[in-house]
Structure formats: C-alpha cells, structure tokens
Design a protein around this motif. Structure first.
Motif, PDB file in Angstrom:
ATOM      1  N   GLU A 298       0.832  -1.203   0.000  1.00 53.16           N
ATOM      2  CA  GLU A 298       0.000   0.000   0.000  1.00 53.16           C
ATOM      3  C   GLU A 298       0.866   1.253   0.000  1.00 53.16           C
ATOM      4  OE1 GLU A 298      -4.082   1.204   2.320  1.00 53.16           O
ATOM      5  OE2 GLU A 298      -2.412   0.475   3.535  1.00 53.16           O
ATOM      6  N   ASN A 299       2.065   1.141   0.578  1.00 57.77           N
ATOM      7  CA  ASN A 299       2.990   2.266   0.649  1.00 57.77           C
ATOM      8  C   ASN A 299       4.093   2.204  -0.415  1.00 57.77           C
ATOM      9  OD1 ASN A 299       2.612   4.168   3.217  1.00 57.77           O
ATOM     10  ND2 ASN A 299       1.917   2.101   3.754  1.00 57.77           N
ATOM     11  N   GLY A 300       3.862   1.420  -1.460  1.00 54.68           N
ATOM     12  CA  GLY A 300       4.737   1.478  -2.616  1.00 54.68           C
ATOM     13  C   GLY A 300       5.926   0.557  -2.631  1.00 54.68           C
ATOM     14  N   VAL A 301       6.008  -0.403  -1.689  1.00 53.98           N
ATOM     15  CA  VAL A 301       7.091  -1.389  -1.737  1.00 53.98           C
ATOM     16  C   VAL A 301       6.816  -2.359  -2.883  1.00 53.98           C
ATOM     17  CG1 VAL A 301       8.215  -3.287  -0.499  1.00 53.98           C
ATOM     18  CG2 VAL A 301       7.634  -1.167   0.707  1.00 53.98           C
ATOM     19  N   ARG A 302       7.813  -2.605  -3.698  1.00 54.46           N
ATOM     20  CA  ARG A 302       7.615  -3.381  -4.920  1.00 54.46           C
ATOM     21  C   ARG A 302       7.402  -4.869  -4.654  1.00 54.46           C
ATOM     22  NH1 ARG A 302       6.257  -1.405  -9.541  1.00 54.46           N
ATOM     23  NH2 ARG A 302       7.985   0.090  -9.526  1.00 54.46           N
ATOM     24  N   PHE A 303       8.219  -5.459  -3.779  1.00 50.91           N
ATOM     25  CA  PHE A 303       8.223  -6.913  -3.604  1.00 50.91           C
ATOM     26  C   PHE A 303       8.307  -7.234  -2.120  1.00 50.91           C
ATOM     27  CE2 PHE A 303       9.587 -11.265  -3.719  1.00 50.91           C
ATOM     28  CZ  PHE A 303       9.238 -11.765  -4.963  1.00 50.91           C
ATOM     29  N   VAL A 304       7.324  -7.985  -1.623  1.00 47.04           N
ATOM     30  CA  VAL A 304       7.309  -8.392  -0.219  1.00 47.04           C
ATOM     31  C   VAL A 304       7.354  -9.915  -0.163  1.00 47.04           C
ATOM     32  CG1 VAL A 304       6.115  -8.262   1.994  1.00 47.04           C
ATOM     33  CG2 VAL A 304       5.928  -6.365   0.363  1.00 47.04           C
ATOM     34  N   GLN A 305       8.330 -10.433   0.578  1.00 46.64           N
ATOM     35  CA  GLN A 305       8.541 -11.878   0.666  1.00 46.64           C
ATOM     36  C   GLN A 305       8.271 -12.342   2.091  1.00 46.64           C
ATOM     37  OE1 GLN A 305      10.050 -14.398  -1.783  1.00 46.64           O
ATOM     38  NE2 GLN A 305       8.831 -15.426  -0.224  1.00 46.64           N
ATOM     39  N   LEU A 306       7.322 -13.259   2.261  1.00 44.02           N
ATOM     40  CA  LEU A 306       7.046 -13.855   3.564  1.00 44.02           C
ATOM     41  C   LEU A 306       7.512 -15.304   3.569  1.00 44.02           C
ATOM     42  CD1 LEU A 306       5.221 -11.319   3.738  1.00 44.02           C
ATOM     43  CD2 LEU A 306       3.518 -12.723   4.898  1.00 44.02           C
TER      44      LEU A 306
END
Length: 461
Positions: A298-306
């Motif tokens: 939502e705040n513009g981070v391109r890639f989130v890895q969990l």
C-alpha cells in the motif's frame, strides 16, 4: 531486453552520475504493459502437503495401508523413504467450494471464502528434493548459490515507488529462517542494493532504527552527507558500482528512520482489521506479517517476501505429524492469507498486486518409513514430482485450476509446469519477457529462468 543501468566507466575515468546511478531504486517502466505492479510471495518453508490441503485424492484413501507399487519406486530418489513404504490416505476431509467448485480441505475453512479469487497449479514439479537447494531453485532459478533472488530481479528491473522504503522487504515467521538461509533473498551478482531487507514483526522492525542518545537528526544528516561525499569521490576514481550501492544504502537508512516505524506499526490499524487477520501484537507471527505485507505494498514497496517455517511434515514427532502438527500450521496461515486477499480487494489493491503461495516441493502419497521402519507418527517424505501452488491478483484467471495429478497424487499427468515456468509467468505479469530480461555477468547474459521456462497462459485472465 537487457537491462544495465550501471555506468561502464573505467578506472581512472570520471563517470557521469545519472539519476539511476545515485538512486538505483528509482522507478522504471517495464518493457511491456504490466498486469500488476507489486508482488507478495508467501513461501511455506519445509514444503506443505498438497494432499492434506488442495489435491483431493479419494482413490488414495481407498489404498491407505497398502504397499506402494514397485513401479513408483524404481529409479526414484527419496530423502528418507527406504524399502517398500505403505500408501497413506489423505488425513483431512475435502469439499468443493465457491462457484469454481475447486477442492479444499477442512484444514483451511477460511480460505474457502476466497477460493474463487485464486488460480491453482496442481502439477508443479522440481528436480530438487532437499530443502536448501529446492528453496534456492524456487527463489533464484538455480539450486546453487550465487544467483539473484526473484525479488532482486524485480526491484532491479522496476525500482520502487517509495524512495523512503526498501524496494524488497522480507518478513519471517515460525521461529527459524529458511534452510537455504538469507541467500533466498540475496542479490547474487546484481548490485547489493537490490537484495531483500529483512524486517521484524516483533520489537524494532529494523535494528538500530533509532539514533543514539545525543545524536540529532541534523547531525546524522550532515554525517551521511560527509561520508557520501567521500564515497562519490571514490566512485569517480574506481567506478565500482558497489560504491553507488553504499551511497544509496546510507541515504536509504536515513530516510527509513522516519518511514519504517510508521508503516510497520500494526497497532494503529482499526480493531476490525486486526481481528480480520488474527494479529498477535508484539509477537512474530504469519498473521502480523500478512498485515504488514498489505501495508508495505500500500505504501509502494515493490516486492514483499514472507517465509513461514515449520512445514516439514515427516512424522518424526507430534509437531511434524501430517494429522497433528500440519493442522496447527494450517490454522496459523488460513485466516491471515484469506484476510490478505480480502483486504487487498476491498482497498482496490488486488488488481495491482500478484500473490503467489507455495513451498519448495510437495509430499509423497506414501507414509515415510525412515530407515525402512514404521514411524511413530504419520508423515510424508519430500516429493518433487507433483505439488500445488496458487496465484491471485491482477492478470490471474479467477477460479482456475490447471494441471492434474494421477489417482494417488504421485505425478502430474496433464498440465505439468516447472519452477522456470512459474518464474516466466511472474515476470510476464510484471511486464517482462523472461527471455529478454538479462544481466551481463562473467561474459554472458544471465536470466532468472536460465535457458528454460514458458508462460502459463492457462491461468491468465
């Protein structure tokens, strides 16, 4: 197309600084019109059993306790199975759900609410059957160390939309890191600015996020400006791209001190949203990480890895039993991953975000018999011939199911797809031709998909 934003100055020359040099995470447009602009990858480290979650096999239930046919064992390598194991029926009840009628087990009651949003890949295969190499293969396209992770490729090619946050953020849960370690979010031969930044959902999101006592923000700014003035002079002398990465990381760290605490604070979320995810404030949990993933994209981070550790269901103890520990792991993820899809959708973010879920391989339809002996608990060995993954979000055909395994779930018989096919499809949705998206290293162009991979058009909208 080949992407090379870095300068090619030689030692002794004075290279000109471009915007991309000084800000390697500046936003870039992909070569083709993208279907999505952000990605969240949910990896269940240890390999979840598709046979207790998504791949319904009633015939396997009928064969429960029978000796495994020798034809399935000949020429095969298993991590722990020896001799002739017994077939093990599904340790869960299955029902069809949604308008799509796709099957899901009673281990995932919440997930039934969003089953029409996802596309299943039922016959994924890999040639790796040990955790470390298989995780590397799934995230870097190679089972050996040294290749960039998919998140690094994506941020290298697209940059990030928020210059106050990393373009690639990693969140872990389950108490341990993946077996392959931090290499699964490393940058390999790409500049190190593109590696994943690991944040925490417990305590300070990033270590040393606060300034030491007696150090004002103005003093910190002046210190960084002085350090980077020296770094720029060094770059002009040696033209080493890692110096540019160092410059950017100093400045990013300064900006993160303001941006990260706000974005990573789930306590400010409305109570109904926290209940929707089932968050555990102050704890490290998959639920917290799913909510943070929404806040980050939502705040513009391109890639989130969990990464969620604890899915290695061998049946050596209660925690790893397919009918005990696995059920608890499913409870941990069922509500949060369902909430993530629903929350993104209600905010209008799902159409711009791709969610990918899966492990590094699957589990055998046979019960594990370590050293040829009957185990004290029910468990399944590593299995690369067939496992399930799913995708949801922009560009994905809702309610699709592609690929079929045989009657006991041992191997794919139709619609088989490889790890390289998964990567090709992800890059396609982000606006890249996987065959043209390359980086020159050691005299040759490298790509995420190596020399293979085809886009899986059957699951595309």
């Amino acid at each position: 197309m080949g992407c090379d934003p870095l300068p090619k100055g030689k030692q002794g020359s004075k290279p000109a600084f471009t915007d991309r040099d000084l800000n390697p995470l500046s936003t870039l447009a992909p070569p083709f019109s993208p279907k999505v602009k952000n990605m969240i990858y949910l990896h269940m480290a240890g390999a979840p059993s598709q046979l207790e979650m998504f791949d319904y096999k009633p015939e396997l239930q009928k064969l429960d306790g029978h000796d495994c046919p020798q034809s399935l064992l000949e020429g095969k390598k298993f991590a722990f199975i020896r001799g002739t194991p017994k077939l093990l029926g599904p340790q869960a009840e299955f029902k069809q759900a949604g308008e799509s009628g796709n099957w899901v087990s009673d281990n995932l009651p919440h997930f039934k609410k969003v089953i029409d949003e996802v596309a299943f890949l039922k016959a994924v295969h890999t040639d790796q059957f040990n955790h470390g190499p298989a995780q590397l293969f799934m995230h870097t396209g190679s089972p050996r160390l040294g290749r960039p992770s998919i998140g690094s490729w994506v941020t290298y090619g697209l940059g990030s939309e928020n210059q106050n946050l990393p373009g690639f953020v990693v969140l872990t849960s389950g108490g341990k890191a993946p077996s392959a370690g931090k290499s699964v979010w490393g940058s390999g031969f790409l500049p190190s600015v593109y590696q994943g930044v690991q944040c925490r959902s417990k305590g300070d999101p990033v270590l040393y996020i606060e300034d030491p006592k007696g150090i004002s923000r103005d003093l910190k700014k002046k210190t960084i400006e002085a350090i980077n003035k020296i770094n720029k002079e060094e770059y002009e002398r040696y033209a080493d791209p890692e110096i540019l990465a160092r410059i950017n990381q100093y400045e990013m760290a300064y900006r993160m001190q303001v941006a990260v605490p706000e974005v990573m604070n789930i306590n400010e979320e409305p109570e109904h949203i926290r209940q929707m995810y089932g968050v555990q404030p102050g704890e490290e949990s998959f639920a917290n990480n799913c909510l943070l993933a929404r806040k980050l994209v939502e705040n513009g981070v391109r890639f989130v890895q969990l990464f969620d550790w604890g899915w290695d269901s061998h049946g050596t103890e209660h925690q790893t039993a397919i009918d005990l520990g696995l059920r608890n792991k499913c409870k941990d993820i069922d509500r949060p991953m369902t909430a993530l899809i629903l929350d993104l959708k209600q905010r209008g973010l799902l159409e711009d975000t791709l969610i990918v879920w899966g492990g590094e391989f699957g589990r055998t339809p046979m019960q594990e018999n370590r050293e040829g002996k009957k185990m004290g608990f029910k468990g399944r060995d590593h299995h690369g011939d067939a496992f399930t993954m799913w995708m949801a979000g922009g560009g994905i055909r809702k309610g699709a199911s592609y690929g079929i395994t045989d009657d006991i779930g041992f191997a794919g018989v139709d619609g088989r797809v490889s790890v390289h096919d998964i990567h090709a499809t992800i890059l396609h949705l982000l606006g890249f031709d996987h065959e043209q998206f390359t980086f020159e290293f050691q005299g040759r162009p490298f790509r995420l998909t190596d020399v293979e991979g085809e886009v899986i058009h059957a699951i595309l909208a």
